[in-house]
Motif scaffolding. Structure first.
Motif, mmCIF file in Angstrom:
data_model
loop_
_atom_site.group_PDB
_atom_site.id
_atom_site.type_symbol
_atom_site.label_atom_id
_atom_site.label_comp_id
_atom_site.label_asym_id
_atom_site.label_seq_id
_atom_site.Cartn_x
_atom_site.Cartn_y
_atom_site.Cartn_z
ATOM 1 N N ARG A 288 -16.656 4.545 1.534
ATOM 2 C CA ARG A 288 -15.472 3.695 1.283
ATOM 3 C C ARG A 288 -14.202 4.441 1.661
ATOM 4 O O ARG A 288 -13.316 3.910 2.318
ATOM 5 C CB ARG A 288 -15.419 3.301 -0.205
ATOM 6 N N LEU A 289 -14.119 5.704 1.237
ATOM 7 C CA LEU A 289 -12.927 6.512 1.526
ATOM 8 C C LEU A 289 -12.720 6.646 3.038
ATOM 9 O O LEU A 289 -11.596 6.516 3.538
ATOM 10 C CB LEU A 289 -13.083 7.904 0.887
ATOM 11 N N CYS A 290 -13.794 6.885 3.770
ATOM 12 C CA CYS A 290 -13.673 7.080 5.219
ATOM 13 C C CYS A 290 -13.291 5.787 5.918
ATOM 14 O O CYS A 290 -12.520 5.796 6.874
ATOM 15 C CB CYS A 290 -14.978 7.640 5.790
ATOM 16 N N LEU A 291 -13.817 4.682 5.412
ATOM 17 C CA LEU A 291 -13.473 3.387 5.980
ATOM 18 C C LEU A 291 -11.983 3.148 5.835
ATOM 19 O O LEU A 291 -11.287 2.756 6.778
ATOM 20 C CB LEU A 291 -14.278 2.299 5.252
ATOM 21 N N GLU A 292 -11.472 3.442 4.628
ATOM 22 C CA GLU A 292 -10.048 3.174 4.353
ATOM 23 C C GLU A 292 -9.160 4.161 5.116
ATOM 24 O O GLU A 292 -8.048 3.828 5.487
ATOM 25 C CB GLU A 292 -9.823 3.178 2.828
#
Ligand code: KG4
Ligand code: ZN
Length: 350
Positions: A288-292
């Protein structure tokens, strides 16, 4: 180029053969791992003397197996690498001495590998990640965020001030009556529980420096468990789920803090390594963090997150092709921080 790697710093005896093609891409030819979990389970943790003796029994046949599975003999190996620390000194000495002996007998170069460097460079073997990248190293003994800027160039941005994350998982499991090693058990129990039933603290969240602290979280689980005892199965599931949710939030928040510190020269990827990087909830949190943040995420396959020989062989190969070799006088190191700017006599937790 082919390298034999030997790992014996904790409770896994492992040997592997890894090769790199002309373009530098890595390939695992064999990866033989023998876990000693059953031998230590009755004691609820790794017993150093039992580990050392088990390494002695297991190592010879394991190296033979690694060579056989790779379809090669010692004559086909270009260098021998062994983990020289950090870890339990008896075990480290066994693998290190074995590596040196093979190198000496076969007149091959010897490379002493930092076990943490093995974890740190694994994503280059599995995903071909380029420098610099941000490494989240979370295992039974370590919780660190490191900027990996080259082979041998590691800048530690933050680390735990008390327990390592794997240690917190193991301790939480123990106090809830789950068997050792606790991390995978907590994950399994958490899958059946409600992550919102208990509001556990998120230690260090929001701080500028990407450090960690996990002992307060573990204590919060203990206090809550004591309050609602006797525990039903569902209580245990909910405690595990709430604990794991807090751990994931903290990890993601701390990675964010590290990325802020690296804003001027952003990393090419976020990489997770170490036994706890096998945890599905943590893997999803990082995704999720990398996507954002539009960052590449590299997560080694689960079998290469926990201790193994391929990671030592690969780190040895990366060092060897840059010309680093070590002498027969290279001593086993119980402590060996990755960041060379740190005093090696430092006795805090890393
Ligand atoms: O890297 P590793 O195999 O050995 C060390 O060098 O410490 O990490 C072992 C740690 C243990 O604390 C274990 O409970 C934890 O990794 N672990 C997990 C999971 N699998 C292993 N923690 C949480 N979730 C998991 N799925
Ligand atoms: Zn490890």
């Amino acid at each position: 180029m082919r390298v034999l790697g030997i790992e014996s710093t904790c409770d896994e005896t492992a040997a592997a053969v890894v090769e790199a093609d002309a373009a530098g891409r890595g390939k695992i030819l064999s990866n033989a791992v023998l876990s000693q979990i059953a031998e230590h389970a009755a004691y609820g943790g790794v017993v150093p003397e039992i580990a050392a003796r088990a390494h002695i029994d297991a190592l010879d046949p394991l190296i033979r197996r690694a060579l056989d599975e790779a379809g090669c003999t010692l004559a086909d190996i270009d260098a021998v690498a062994a983990a020289a620390g950090p870890g339990l000194i008896g075990g480290v000495m066994i693998g290190l001495t074995m590596g040196k002996a093979i190198a000496l007998a076969t007149k091959k170069p010897f490379v002493a590998v930092n076990h943490l460097e093995g974890h740190a460079l694994t994503p280059r073997l599995t995903d071909g990640v380029e420098f610099p990248y941000l490494l989240l190293l979370v295992s039974g003994g370590h919780s660190q965020l490191i900027s990996v800027e080259g082979v041998g160039e590691y800048r530690r941005l933050g680390s735990t001030v008390d327990d390592a994350l794997g240690e917190a998982f193991d301790k939480a499991a123990k106090l809830l009556g789950l068997p050792y090693p606790g991390g995978p058990q907590v994950e399994k129990a958490a899958a059946l529980g409600d992550p919102e039933r208990f509001e556990f603290p998120r230690p260090m969240a929001g701080r500028r420096n990407p450090d960690f602290s996990f002992s307060g979280l573990k204590t919060a689980v203990r206090l809550e468990a004591e309050k609602i005892a006797p525990l039903t199965d569902q209580d245990v599931f909910d405690l595990c789920a709430s604990f794991q949710a807090a751990a994931v939030d903290v990890i993601v928040d701390r990675c964010r803090a590290a990325l802020r510190l690296l804003a001027e020269k952003p990393p090419t990827a976020l990489v997770a390594a170490g036994g706890v990087a096998a945890n599905g909830a943590i893997r999803r949190g990082l995704a999720r963090l990398c996507l954002e943040s539009g960052l590449q995420l590299a997560l080694p396959p689960i079998g290469l997150c926990s201790d193994n020989g391929a990671m030592i062989a690969w780190a040895g190969l990366e060092r060897f092709r840059l010309g680093f070799v070590d002498g027969m006088d290279f001593a086993a190191r119980p402590r060996w921080p990755l960041d060379s700017r740190q005093d090696p006599r430092w006795h805090g937790k890393a």
